[in-house]
Design a protein around this motif. Structure first.
Motif, mmCIF file in Angstrom:
data_model
loop_
_atom_site.group_PDB
_atom_site.id
_atom_site.type_symbol
_atom_site.label_atom_id
_atom_site.label_comp_id
_atom_site.label_asym_id
_atom_site.label_seq_id
_atom_site.Cartn_x
_atom_site.Cartn_y
_atom_site.Cartn_z
ATOM 1 N N THR A 1 0.814 -1.216 0.000
ATOM 2 C CA THR A 1 0.000 0.000 0.000
ATOM 3 C C THR A 1 0.847 1.264 0.000
ATOM 4 O O THR A 1 0.383 2.311 -0.442
ATOM 5 N N GLY A 2 2.082 1.176 0.453
ATOM 6 C CA GLY A 2 2.946 2.349 0.506
ATOM 7 C C GLY A 2 3.992 2.383 -0.588
ATOM 8 O O GLY A 2 4.884 3.233 -0.558
ATOM 9 N N LEU A 3 3.894 1.477 -1.570
ATOM 10 C CA LEU A 3 4.927 1.379 -2.602
ATOM 11 C C LEU A 3 4.322 1.377 -3.997
ATOM 12 O O LEU A 3 3.147 1.075 -4.170
ATOM 13 N N THR A 4 5.145 1.677 -4.967
ATOM 14 C CA THR A 4 4.766 1.550 -6.368
ATOM 15 C C THR A 4 5.470 0.319 -6.914
ATOM 16 O O THR A 4 6.697 0.224 -6.844
ATOM 17 N N THR A 5 4.690 -0.634 -7.421
ATOM 18 C CA THR A 5 5.306 -1.858 -7.927
ATOM 19 C C THR A 5 6.173 -1.545 -9.141
ATOM 20 O O THR A 5 5.917 -0.595 -9.884
ATOM 21 N N GLU A 6 7.201 -2.350 -9.298
ATOM 22 C CA GLU A 6 8.160 -2.276 -10.391
ATOM 23 C C GLU A 6 8.951 -0.965 -10.407
ATOM 24 O O GLU A 6 9.527 -0.592 -11.416
ATOM 25 N N SER A 7 8.983 -0.278 -9.277
ATOM 26 C CA SER A 7 9.800 0.930 -9.124
ATOM 27 C C SER A 7 10.881 0.660 -8.084
ATOM 28 O O SER A 7 10.665 -0.099 -7.131
ATOM 29 N N CYS A 8 12.005 1.310 -8.254
ATOM 30 C CA CYS A 8 13.113 1.144 -7.324
ATOM 31 C C CYS A 8 12.804 1.873 -6.014
ATOM 32 O O CYS A 8 12.472 3.063 -6.021
#
Length: 143
Positions: free
Chosen positions: A75-82
């Motif tokens: 919920t706190g992250l963007t998938t496939e992003s560093c």
């Protein structure tokens, strides 16, 4: 009659707890049974490693799940992003309890010129008591 049932129930419960404690104290850990360089443990949490819940990526500053634990959720992250760890910090052990693969990087920019490794996110999770390098960033993949 009620008192005898209560006493019997207490005796059975105490015996079961004693057997469980004895089994936990005498059983070798998964790390002790694994040969050097073995793949990370997949399945239930290794003994004493509770605290990393389902759906979480947990990183520890020391090997064998020691030191400070940092927890990330989708919920706190963007998938496939560093996602870089805070500057100056790194991790040496991890648990991937997400349902998605996670790649950890030696580079804080997720560059593949340094070491990197992908840990599957399935079942009870992937547990890595010691990373082969200092983890400075990670990516969570869609699938």
């Amino acid at each position: 009659m009620r008192t005898k049932q209560t006493q019997l129930r207490a005796t059975i419960t105490a015996a079961a707890l004693g057997i469980a404690a004895l089994a936990a104290a005498t059983a070798p850990s998964a790390a002790a049974l694994a040969p050097a360089g073995a793949a990370p443990h997949a399945g239930a949490a290794p003994p004493g490693r509770a605290g990393c819940g389902p759906g979480e990526l947990c990183l520890w500053t020391e090997p064998d799940y020691g030191g400070t634990r940092t927890t990330y959720e989708l919920t706190g992250l963007t998938t496939e992003s560093c996602t870089a760890l805070p500057e100056g910090s790194s991790a040496q052990a991890l648990a991937n309890r997400t349902a998605r693969p996670v790649t950890t990087y030696q580079s804080a920019e997720c560059e593949e010129t340094g070491d990197f490794e992908t840990y599957p996110g399935r079942g009870g999770g992937t547990w890595a008591p010691e990373s082969p390098y200092q983890v400075r960033a990670f990516k969570i993949w869609e699938s």
